[in-house]
Write a protein that holds these residues in place. Structure first.
Motif, PDB file in Angstrom:
ATOM      1  N   ALA A   1      49.536  24.662  53.054  1.00  0.00           N
ATOM      2  CA  ALA A   1      48.542  24.413  52.003  1.00  0.00           C
ATOM      3  C   ALA A   1      47.235  25.132  52.319  1.00  0.00           C
ATOM      4  CB  ALA A   1      48.303  22.906  51.873  1.00  0.00           C
ATOM      5  N   ARG A   2      46.842  25.080  53.584  1.00  0.00           N
ATOM      6  CA  ARG A   2      45.604  25.760  53.957  1.00  0.00           C
ATOM      7  C   ARG A   2      45.767  27.270  53.872  1.00  0.00           C
ATOM      8  NH1 ARG A   2      41.940  25.043  59.455  1.00  0.00           N
ATOM      9  NH2 ARG A   2      40.268  26.412  58.766  1.00  0.00           N
ATOM     10  N   SER A   3      46.962  27.745  54.202  1.00  0.00           N
ATOM     11  CA  SER A   3      47.204  29.176  54.145  1.00  0.00           C
ATOM     12  C   SER A   3      47.085  29.686  52.712  1.00  0.00           C
ATOM     13  CB  SER A   3      48.592  29.499  54.707  1.00  0.00           C
ATOM     14  OG  SER A   3      48.855  30.877  54.632  1.00  0.00           O
ATOM     15  N   MET A   4      47.665  28.957  51.737  1.00  0.00           N
ATOM     16  CA  MET A   4      47.575  29.383  50.346  1.00  0.00           C
ATOM     17  C   MET A   4      46.131  29.367  49.868  1.00  0.00           C
ATOM     18  SD  MET A   4      50.531  30.284  49.588  1.00  0.00           S
ATOM     19  CE  MET A   4      50.190  30.614  47.852  1.00  0.00           C
ATOM     20  N   LYS A   5      45.375  28.354  50.292  1.00  0.00           N
ATOM     21  CA  LYS A   5      43.969  28.300  49.917  1.00  0.00           C
ATOM     22  C   LYS A   5      43.208  29.456  50.544  1.00  0.00           C
ATOM     23  CE  LYS A   5      40.039  25.146  49.725  1.00  0.00           C
ATOM     24  NZ  LYS A   5      39.538  23.791  50.063  1.00  0.00           N
ATOM     25  N   SER A   6      43.560  29.767  51.784  1.00  0.00           N
ATOM     26  CA  SER A   6      42.901  30.873  52.465  1.00  0.00           C
ATOM     27  C   SER A   6      43.288  32.206  51.847  1.00  0.00           C
ATOM     28  CB  SER A   6      43.259  30.861  53.953  1.00  0.00           C
ATOM     29  OG  SER A   6      42.846  29.660  54.553  1.00  0.00           O
ATOM     30  N   LEU A   7      44.538  32.303  51.340  1.00  0.00           N
ATOM     31  CA  LEU A   7      44.952  33.531  50.668  1.00  0.00           C
ATOM     32  C   LEU A   7      44.136  33.752  49.394  1.00  0.00           C
ATOM     33  CD1 LEU A   7      48.842  33.476  51.068  1.00  0.00           C
ATOM     34  CD2 LEU A   7      47.220  34.999  52.188  1.00  0.00           C
ATOM     35  N   GLN A   8      43.783  32.673  48.709  1.00  0.00           N
ATOM     36  CA  GLN A   8      42.927  32.813  47.541  1.00  0.00           C
ATOM     37  C   GLN A   8      41.565  33.376  47.928  1.00  0.00           C
ATOM     38  OE1 GLN A   8      42.798  28.963  45.694  1.00  0.00           O
ATOM     39  NE2 GLN A   8      44.987  28.979  45.167  1.00  0.00           N
ATOM     40  N   GLN A   9      41.058  32.905  49.061  1.00  0.00           N
ATOM     41  CA  GLN A   9      39.798  33.457  49.545  1.00  0.00           C
ATOM     42  C   GLN A   9      39.962  34.927  49.920  1.00  0.00           C
ATOM     43  OE1 GLN A   9      38.774  30.850  52.757  1.00  0.00           O
ATOM     44  NE2 GLN A   9      38.209  29.150  51.414  1.00  0.00           N
ATOM     45  N   LEU A  10      41.134  35.271  50.471  1.00  0.00           N
ATOM     46  CA  LEU A  10      41.389  36.666  50.818  1.00  0.00           C
ATOM     47  C   LEU A  10      41.448  37.528  49.559  1.00  0.00           C
ATOM     48  CD1 LEU A  10      42.055  38.785  52.943  1.00  0.00           C
ATOM     49  CD2 LEU A  10      44.450  38.099  52.806  1.00  0.00           C
ATOM     50  N   GLU A  11      42.004  36.987  48.470  1.00  0.00           N
ATOM     51  CA  GLU A  11      42.003  37.720  47.203  1.00  0.00           C
ATOM     52  C   GLU A  11      40.582  38.071  46.777  1.00  0.00           C
ATOM     53  OE1 GLU A  11      43.908  35.190  44.458  1.00  0.00           O
ATOM     54  OE2 GLU A  11      45.947  35.551  45.198  1.00  0.00           O
ATOM     55  N   ASP A  12      39.700  37.082  46.877  1.00  0.00           N
ATOM     56  CA  ASP A  12      38.313  37.323  46.478  1.00  0.00           C
ATOM     57  C   ASP A  12      37.665  38.389  47.357  1.00  0.00           C
ATOM     58  OD1 ASP A  12      38.682  35.365  44.595  1.00  0.00           O
ATOM     59  OD2 ASP A  12      37.795  33.767  45.839  1.00  0.00           O
ATOM     60  N   VAL A  13      38.007  38.351  48.658  1.00  0.00           N
ATOM     61  CA  VAL A  13      37.444  39.345  49.575  1.00  0.00           C
ATOM     62  C   VAL A  13      37.909  40.743  49.200  1.00  0.00           C
ATOM     63  CG1 VAL A  13      37.460  40.147  51.970  1.00  0.00           C
ATOM     64  CG2 VAL A  13      37.146  37.728  51.475  1.00  0.00           C
ATOM     65  N   LEU A  14      39.219  40.890  48.918  1.00  0.00           N
ATOM     66  CA  LEU A  14      39.759  42.214  48.572  1.00  0.00           C
ATOM     67  C   LEU A  14      39.213  42.699  47.236  1.00  0.00           C
ATOM     68  CD1 LEU A  14      43.458  41.724  49.713  1.00  0.00           C
ATOM     69  CD2 LEU A  14      41.696  43.054  50.858  1.00  0.00           C
ATOM     70  N   THR A  15      39.093  41.788  46.267  1.00  0.00           N
ATOM     71  CA  THR A  15      38.524  42.184  44.975  1.00  0.00           C
ATOM     72  C   THR A  15      37.092  42.651  45.124  1.00  0.00           C
ATOM     73  OG1 THR A  15      39.977  40.608  43.837  1.00  0.00           O
ATOM     74  CG2 THR A  15      38.039  41.386  42.637  1.00  0.00           C
ATOM     75  N   GLU A  16      36.324  41.930  45.900  1.00  0.00           N
ATOM     76  CA  GLU A  16      34.939  42.326  46.142  1.00  0.00           C
ATOM     77  C   GLU A  16      34.881  43.658  46.880  1.00  0.00           C
ATOM     78  OE1 GLU A  16      30.974  42.300  45.831  1.00  0.00           O
ATOM     79  OE2 GLU A  16      32.365  40.873  44.889  1.00  0.00           O
ATOM     80  N   GLU A  17      35.869  43.891  47.740  1.00  0.00           N
ATOM     81  CA  GLU A  17      35.905  45.157  48.461  1.00  0.00           C
ATOM     82  C   GLU A  17      36.153  46.323  47.497  1.00  0.00           C
ATOM     83  OE1 GLU A  17      35.716  47.675  51.802  1.00  0.00           O
ATOM     84  OE2 GLU A  17      35.064  45.613  51.419  1.00  0.00           O
ATOM     85  N   LEU A  18      36.977  46.108  46.492  1.00  0.00           N
ATOM     86  CA  LEU A  18      37.192  47.157  45.483  1.00  0.00           C
ATOM     87  C   LEU A  18      35.887  47.483  44.762  1.00  0.00           C
ATOM     88  CD1 LEU A  18      40.634  46.165  43.896  1.00  0.00           C
ATOM     89  CD2 LEU A  18      40.156  48.030  45.485  1.00  0.00           C
ATOM     90  N   ARG A  19      35.106  46.458  44.431  1.00  0.00           N
ATOM     91  CA  ARG A  19      33.819  46.700  43.782  1.00  0.00           C
ATOM     92  C   ARG A  19      32.889  47.492  44.698  1.00  0.00           C
ATOM     93  NH1 ARG A  19      34.498  41.113  42.085  1.00  0.00           N
ATOM     94  NH2 ARG A  19      35.068  41.056  39.879  1.00  0.00           N
ATOM     95  N   ARG A  20      32.925  47.137  45.963  1.00  0.00           N
ATOM     96  CA  ARG A  20      32.076  47.864  46.913  1.00  0.00           C
ATOM     97  C   ARG A  20      32.485  49.333  47.012  1.00  0.00           C
ATOM     98  NH1 ARG A  20      31.816  49.790  51.798  1.00  0.00           N
ATOM     99  NH2 ARG A  20      34.025  49.358  52.168  1.00  0.00           N
ATOM    100  N   VAL A  21      33.811  49.574  47.023  1.00  0.00           N
ATOM    101  CA  VAL A  21      34.299  50.954  47.067  1.00  0.00           C
ATOM    102  C   VAL A  21      33.878  51.708  45.807  1.00  0.00           C
ATOM    103  CG1 VAL A  21      36.385  52.380  47.044  1.00  0.00           C
ATOM    104  CG2 VAL A  21      36.211  50.424  48.598  1.00  0.00           C
ATOM    105  N   ASP A  22      33.918  51.028  44.658  1.00  0.00           N
ATOM    106  CA  ASP A  22      33.520  51.667  43.409  1.00  0.00           C
ATOM    107  C   ASP A  22      32.053  52.102  43.462  1.00  0.00           C
ATOM    108  OD1 ASP A  22      33.978  52.329  40.549  1.00  0.00           O
ATOM    109  OD2 ASP A  22      32.501  50.748  40.234  1.00  0.00           O
ATOM    110  N   LYS A  23      31.209  51.213  43.961  1.00  0.00           N
ATOM    111  CA  LYS A  23      29.791  51.561  44.078  1.00  0.00           C
ATOM    112  C   LYS A  23      29.585  52.707  45.045  1.00  0.00           C
ATOM    113  CE  LYS A  23      28.041  46.939  42.994  1.00  0.00           C
ATOM    114  NZ  LYS A  23      27.281  45.774  43.524  1.00  0.00           N
ATOM    115  N   GLN A  24      30.316  52.690  46.137  1.00  0.00           N
ATOM    116  CA  GLN A  24      30.172  53.750  47.126  1.00  0.00           C
ATOM    117  C   GLN A  24      30.620  55.098  46.563  1.00  0.00           C
ATOM    118  OE1 GLN A  24      32.212  52.935  50.752  1.00  0.00           O
ATOM    119  NE2 GLN A  24      31.545  54.802  51.763  1.00  0.00           N
ATOM    120  N   GLU A  25      31.707  55.107  45.788  1.00  0.00           N
ATOM    121  CA  GLU A  25      32.168  56.357  45.186  1.00  0.00           C
ATOM    122  C   GLU A  25      31.157  56.897  44.176  1.00  0.00           C
ATOM    123  OE1 GLU A  25      36.035  55.971  43.559  1.00  0.00           O
ATOM    124  OE2 GLU A  25      37.031  55.996  45.530  1.00  0.00           O
ATOM    125  N   LYS A  26      30.560  56.005  43.407  1.00  0.00           N
ATOM    126  CA  LYS A  26      29.536  56.448  42.454  1.00  0.00           C
ATOM    127  C   LYS A  26      28.351  57.063  43.190  1.00  0.00           C
ATOM    128  CE  LYS A  26      30.406  53.258  38.653  1.00  0.00           C
ATOM    129  NZ  LYS A  26      29.862  52.127  37.871  1.00  0.00           N
TER     130      LYS A  26
END
Length: 610
Positions: free
Chosen positions: A451-476
């Motif tokens: 149960a904790r792992s699935m909850k932590s995976l959701q947090q990992l999703e948010d981290v990866l999504t935010e990382e994509l935004r950061r990459v987008d800003k860096q490319e611009k």
């Protein structure tokens, strides 16, 4: 010829000696003979071992060796007037003469020896628990096991003085107190505990009162068992072995112990033992609650900790036992287990909620209601357990295993009460506990981890999504830098919107033409005629920037129902969602988590997700 005759004589003497010993022993057994001659009795000087009037060194006459006594009996049986005829053989066999003496163990400096033994204690709180423990033992005669309550109100107070110059710890109780004889014995004698053999009491070694020697220089003990008797006091210095004085306490002492009971004070703390944490009233209260959790639930009992440097009313902490069910803990094992040898284990082990685990102490071993240590730190138990890390060291495992019953059973505390002795049946008792607890605890903890792992995976999703935004800003940012290097007069910000241009004036005909085009009879290009909806180009619907994507970690990909395909696909792009398959072998190999289920995000996992 002479040599063979001498050899024959030796054999005859040996045979006669054996025969005489057997006959004499049989006669004594049947009561047909008088006691042994005086020279054969233990400690009696031999007539041939020393000359008359001569004594051995030290004033003790040497006793005969067994072989000399046998030859004396042989001489009497053979009718010899004395033992001169066997003197030659005696000289050859009695080069070393035995001495029978009674000796006693002597310690030249008891204080130094006790100080070294006390060094086994590793913390100030552990030493303090010895004196709180003595107060509980003193009240045990007033405890009713049927009602789980004391017959009269019992109060135990711990006063903490955290001032570095005048640091002290004082334990005061209103229990049974001690008579003058008992007070003198427990403070000056070691190894004479009268609790030994009393299964309901804790102390068995008779050393607890000497534990102060590890941390401070002076111990003061005041006590009385009857109100009609004077309150007596003994002060023991760490370096003192003799001339310890017992006397009546001062009027100040009477105000501190107005009833029957005992007060123990430790003073003169060594600097390394008087840390801010060790002498913190809050820390002391937490330690008492952890150490005596099994006893604090008793009725008619009040255990308090107060700060002597603060006003009494504002600095008193009432020690309580935790309620596992009330704090949301999931009880997994609750049972009384027979260990054999007169011992049994009362077991209560539970899984605390992730956010509420700090309200409990880790799962611990107890002995008769007193803490031995965290189960994970009892090396003799965990070193042979295959679930040492995933069960016994799990941060959400709480509860206790309390060893009750006989003091001669397999699980016996060491003198420092932080481990169990290495006894013959210890391994069997440990195995019985493991067989009862490990499998159900492992199953419960795996569910919690998932149960904790699935909850932590959701947090990992948010981290990866935010990382994509950061990459987008860096490319611009990189693109703007590149544009500056290749073009002149470029703007850093986004291009301004084109200025609005004036529309040419429309003629009447033009207006009518426009109206005609917008009428239903003449559909315009802006409004298509009604009909079936045309499918959109999938390329046009896809996002064209990293910031438009989001990451989702899924348990298998949509449309992949057979196991082989699920294992073969890492990820899929569905709309603007990048779905990462957590069941893919590559992800499983790289995904690691802590004992509590939290993911470990490392370079291997990030490269797999990339």
């Amino acid at each position: 010829m002479a040599r063979s005759q001498q050899s024959r004589q030796k054999r005859v003497l040996a045979s006669a000696s054996k025969l005489a010993g057997c006959c004499l022993g049989l006669a004594l057994l049947l009561g047909l003979a008088s006691p042994l001659p005086s020279f054969m009795q233990k400690g009696t000087p031999s007539p041939t071992s020393s000359t008359p009037g001569q004594e051995s060194q030290g004033g003790t006459t040497p006793a005969r060796t067994p072989r000399v006594r046998q030859r004396a009996v042989a001489a009497r049986v053979l009718g010899k007037e004395d033992e001169k005829q066997v003197e030659d053989e005696k000289v050859a066999t009695t080069a070393d003469v035995d001495y029978v003496r009674t000796l006693e163990l002597h310690v030249s400096s008891p204080a130094i020896l006790l100080n070294h033994i006390a060094d086994r204690y590793s913390s100030t709180s552990r030493i303090l628990m010895e004196f709180v423990d003595n107060a509980f033992d003193s009240a045990e005669s007033l405890f009713d096991h049927e009602t789980n309550s004391y017959q009269r109100p019992i109060r135990i107070e711990v006063a903490v003085n955290s001032n570095r110059k005048t640091a002290s710890l004082t334990v005061t109780d209103n229990c049974g107190g001690m008579s003058p004889e008992t007070l003198g014995r427990v403070t000056t004698n070691v190894g004479e505990s009268q609790k030994r053999g009393q299964n309901f009491l804790n102390g068995q070694f008779g050393f607890g009162m000497q534990a102060f020697r590890a941390c401070c220089s002076t111990l003061s003990v005041r006590s009385r068992a009857e109100l009609s008797k004077p309150l007596l006091e003994i002060v023991v210095d760490r370096e003192q072995s003799m001339d310890i004085t017992m006397q009546e306490a001062s009027p100040e002492g009477y105000s501190a112990v107005p009833e029957t009971g005992t007060q123990v004070t430790m003073r003169g703390f060594d600097e390394q033992w008087a840390s801010k944490e060790a002498l913190s009233p809050d820390f002391v209260a937490v330690e008492i609650e952890a150490h005596f959790e099994r006893l604090l639930s008793r009725g008619n009992l009040m255990v308090t900790v107060r700060d002597e440097t603060a006003p009494r009313d504002s600095s008193t902490h009432l020690c309580k036992t935790p309620d596992y069910a009330q704090h949301g803990a999931q009880i997994v094992v609750q049972e009384m287990l027979e260990l054999g040898g007169g011992q049994r284990a009362e077991v209560l082990l539970a899984i605390a909620p992730q956010r509420g685990a700090e309200a409990f102490s880790p799962a611990r071993f107890f002995a008769k209601g007193r803490r031995i240590g965290n189960i994970a730190s009892i090396t003799s138990f965990t070193k042979d357990s295959v679930h040492r890390w995933d069960v016994w060291s799990h941060p959400q495992l709480v509860g206790y295993v309390d060893i009750l019953g006989s003091d001669t059973g397999a699980l016996r505390p060491m003198i420092t009460r932080d481990e169990f002795k290495h006894t013959r049946g210890r391994l069997a008792s440990y195995k019985a506990l493991a067989d009862l607890c490990e499998e159900p605890l492992l199953a419960a903890l795996e569910g919690v981890n998932e149960a904790r792992s699935m909850k932590s995976l959701q947090q990992l999703e948010d981290v990866l999504t935010e990382e994509l935004r950061r990459v987008d800003k860096q490319e611009k940012r990189e693109q703007r830098k590149q544009d500056k290097m290749t073009q002149s007069f470029t703007e850093d910000e986004a291009e301004p919107e084109p200025e609005a241009t004036a529309e040419p004036e429309a003629s009447a005909e033009g207006d009518q033409s426009d109206l005609a085009q917008e009428s239903p009879e003449a559909p315009s290009e802006k409004e298509s005629p009604p009909g079936p909806e045309q499918p959109k180009d999938p390329e046009e619907s896809k996002p064209n920037r990293w910031a438009d994507f989001k990451v989702s970690l899924v348990d298998g990909l949509p449309g992949d129902e057979d196991g082989d395909e699920v294992q073969s696909k890492r990820s899929a792009l569905v709309g603007n969602t990048i779905m990462v398959n957590v069941q893919h072998g590559d992800f499983k190999r790289r995904y690691r988590h802590t004992r509590s289920g939290a993911p470990k995000i490392d370079e291997r996992l990030c490269s797999s997700s990339a």
